[in-house]
Design a protein around this motif. Structure first.
Motif, PDB file in Angstrom:
ATOM      1  N   THR A  83      33.660 -64.811  -0.151  1.00  0.00           N
ATOM      2  CA  THR A  83      32.261 -64.545   0.187  1.00  0.00           C
ATOM      3  C   THR A  83      32.137 -64.028   1.612  1.00  0.00           C
ATOM      4  O   THR A  83      31.045 -63.757   2.085  1.00  0.00           O
ATOM      5  CB  THR A  83      31.420 -65.834   0.051  1.00  0.00           C
ATOM      6  N   SER A  84      33.260 -63.920   2.325  1.00  0.00           N
ATOM      7  CA  SER A  84      33.236 -63.389   3.678  1.00  0.00           C
ATOM      8  C   SER A  84      34.402 -62.425   3.859  1.00  0.00           C
ATOM      9  O   SER A  84      35.369 -62.465   3.094  1.00  0.00           O
ATOM     10  CB  SER A  84      33.295 -64.515   4.718  1.00  0.00           C
ATOM     11  N   ALA A  85      34.280 -61.566   4.861  1.00  0.00           N
ATOM     12  CA  ALA A  85      35.319 -60.574   5.095  1.00  0.00           C
ATOM     13  C   ALA A  85      35.506 -60.408   6.594  1.00  0.00           C
ATOM     14  O   ALA A  85      34.545 -60.214   7.333  1.00  0.00           O
ATOM     15  CB  ALA A  85      34.922 -59.230   4.484  1.00  0.00           C
ATOM     16  N   ALA A  86      36.756 -60.504   7.046  1.00  0.00           N
ATOM     17  CA  ALA A  86      37.033 -60.233   8.450  1.00  0.00           C
ATOM     18  C   ALA A  86      36.756 -58.755   8.691  1.00  0.00           C
ATOM     19  O   ALA A  86      37.327 -57.896   8.036  1.00  0.00           O
ATOM     20  CB  ALA A  86      38.478 -60.570   8.771  1.00  0.00           C
ATOM     21  N   ALA A  87      35.852 -58.471   9.598  1.00  0.00           N
ATOM     22  CA  ALA A  87      35.424 -57.084   9.799  1.00  0.00           C
ATOM     23  C   ALA A  87      36.554 -56.219  10.348  1.00  0.00           C
ATOM     24  O   ALA A  87      36.636 -55.034  10.075  1.00  0.00           O
ATOM     25  CB  ALA A  87      34.242 -57.047  10.749  1.00  0.00           C
ATOM     26  N   PRO A 112      40.157 -56.521   7.096  1.00  0.00           N
ATOM     27  CA  PRO A 112      39.554 -57.225   5.959  1.00  0.00           C
ATOM     28  C   PRO A 112      40.484 -58.084   5.111  1.00  0.00           C
ATOM     29  O   PRO A 112      40.034 -58.979   4.435  1.00  0.00           O
ATOM     30  CB  PRO A 112      38.961 -56.085   5.130  1.00  0.00           C
ATOM     31  N   VAL A 120      32.196 -60.957   8.647  1.00  0.00           N
ATOM     32  CA  VAL A 120      30.929 -60.684   7.957  1.00  0.00           C
ATOM     33  C   VAL A 120      30.864 -61.596   6.738  1.00  0.00           C
ATOM     34  O   VAL A 120      31.859 -61.736   6.026  1.00  0.00           O
ATOM     35  CB  VAL A 120      30.881 -59.203   7.520  1.00  0.00           C
ATOM     36  N   PHE A 121      29.703 -62.230   6.506  1.00  0.00           N
ATOM     37  CA  PHE A 121      29.641 -63.149   5.359  1.00  0.00           C
ATOM     38  C   PHE A 121      28.353 -63.010   4.560  1.00  0.00           C
ATOM     39  O   PHE A 121      27.342 -62.529   5.071  1.00  0.00           O
ATOM     40  CB  PHE A 121      29.843 -64.604   5.801  1.00  0.00           C
TER      41      PHE A 121
END
Lengths: 198, 198, 198
Positions: free
Chosen positions: B61-65, B68, B88-89
């Motif tokens: 549900t989240s992604a390291a900007a 990724p 980003v989540f």
């Protein structure tokens, strides 16, 4: 009849605007001196260390989120203004200009993010928290706004607070106090709170 | 003469602080119970899934900007605390602790960004919206603040709202309720609004 | 005795809610028309240029923070919705729909960050400042909120302001007015301030 109306109006207003005062215990209330005179003000200096003088990141207090070790190698197409660069920071803040003895153990810190957003000139945008952690002051202030570096001073918003700064709002005026290339910059922040809740 | 002054003052104050009440139609007004007792409060749990147990990102549900798919491979120089990492989540939120049956179709979601900002320890900073989308509650709350993970609870600011939470302000208290390495963490959020506009 | 109470209450309330009015000089005060009728409103269009029609970034007003020149090459696993993409922008804003003659010298600009936060559909989150720099209006508004692109209109919060917009709060309603692939999009913003300080 008219006086009854006044009584009703006064009681209504009393309950609406200062309900906290009528409680037996001492309780928090909204305090506005005026919107020209802050209910609280302070001057703080933010120290942002990108690289130390030996060009190492061992003392750095901020990190470019996109390329953590390459802030000095800007994308050529951006003309050296770092358009698109996002920087995460955790900077010591001090009441005087001098760097604190220890960069890690400071009573006031600014934690958040800034980014460069212009192709023509250095121009930044900030969103961060000032974290107070001393016996005298404990809590946070939350700020965001445009840092138009070309202007001598620029205002950003204090949008909220916690702890000793519960719910506070106001304006902070930024001024570049020192800028040493890509190693260090210092911002003077004059923080004025106009809505305090004490 | 004195009573005239009172009438004028009362009318002035009435118009200043409760203009909406004197209209014929039912209209929105500012409501403050007190600054010690919230006008609205709720407890919500935020579920942040980085990787599922098969080490895949299919349920994330989240992604390291910044990278990724490489959150687990921290830059070595940051000492494993991910200094500079921006995530980003779009996380489901629930009233109880259990994960919702579907990660996508949840009535309450937290959407925004958090970042890690310390070289010494896990320390984060959040800016996000809580999006309510049920028959009972519709609208958003906007929050930002420092998530000092080393402290048992930490407060961030509710700086605004829309829809059913129009213009609301307050404080949210965060507590880490579960932390399972790089696969999952759960934050308990006690949200207290002190200025409601109903 | 009762009338004395009223006098005290009225004076107390007067000092609490309108301290600025009793000063001799003209001073700033909080102004709320009602929470249904804004004390200030305006419609602005935001122009975000990613690439121009020759597929170059020479006119771009925004930059993907993560891969400044690769917005069109999304990470395949995100299904083309750019989950995790952070974009820094410095966009011209206009009162009409037409692009301004010069992209750099515009009286109103939006400066900040947006990010894409969904794997299933285009969904965004914004935090930015609107910078006014004309003879008529000078100052900034600071906004943040969820831009649920799937909905026809969506509200975000105006959480503060500076200069002519000192301390302002309100709501901005966004509507996608044009979307031209990865070259250009235009957002209509209806900004309504409910708390003005004039």
């Amino acid at each position: 009849m008219a006086s009854l109306t006044i009584v009703v109006a006064a009681i209504f207003l009393l309950s609406l605007t200062s309900a906290s005062v009528v409680h037996g215990r001492s309780s928090r209330r909204r305090f506005v001196r005026s919107y020209d005179e802050p209910c609280m003000e302070m001057r703080l200096y933010l120290h942002d260390i990108l690289y130390d003088y030996s060009n190492s990141t061992s003392n750095s207090t901020s990190a470019a989120a996109t390329k953590p070790t390459a802030l000095a190698t800007a994308v050529p197409s951006t003309g050296g203004t770092f358009f698109g660069q996002v920087v995460v920071f955790n900077d010591p803040m001090t009441e005087g200009r001098a760097l604190p003895p220890s960069l890690e153990e400071t009573a006031v810190r600014a934690q958040g993010v800034y980014l460069y957003n212009s192709k023509e000139a250095f121009n930044a945008w900030f969103a961060f928290s000032i974290v107070f952690n001393s016996t005298g002051r404990r809590g946070t202030l939350n700020l965001m706004g445009a840092d138009i570096i070309a202007e001598k001073t620029r205002d950003i918003s204090v949008v909220g607070g916690t702890g000793d700064f519960f719910m506070s709002r106001g304006v902070a005026t930024l001024r570049t106090d020192a800028f040493e290339g890509f190693t260090y910059f210092r911002l003077q922040m004059d923080i004025k709170l106009y809505e305090c809740y004490v």
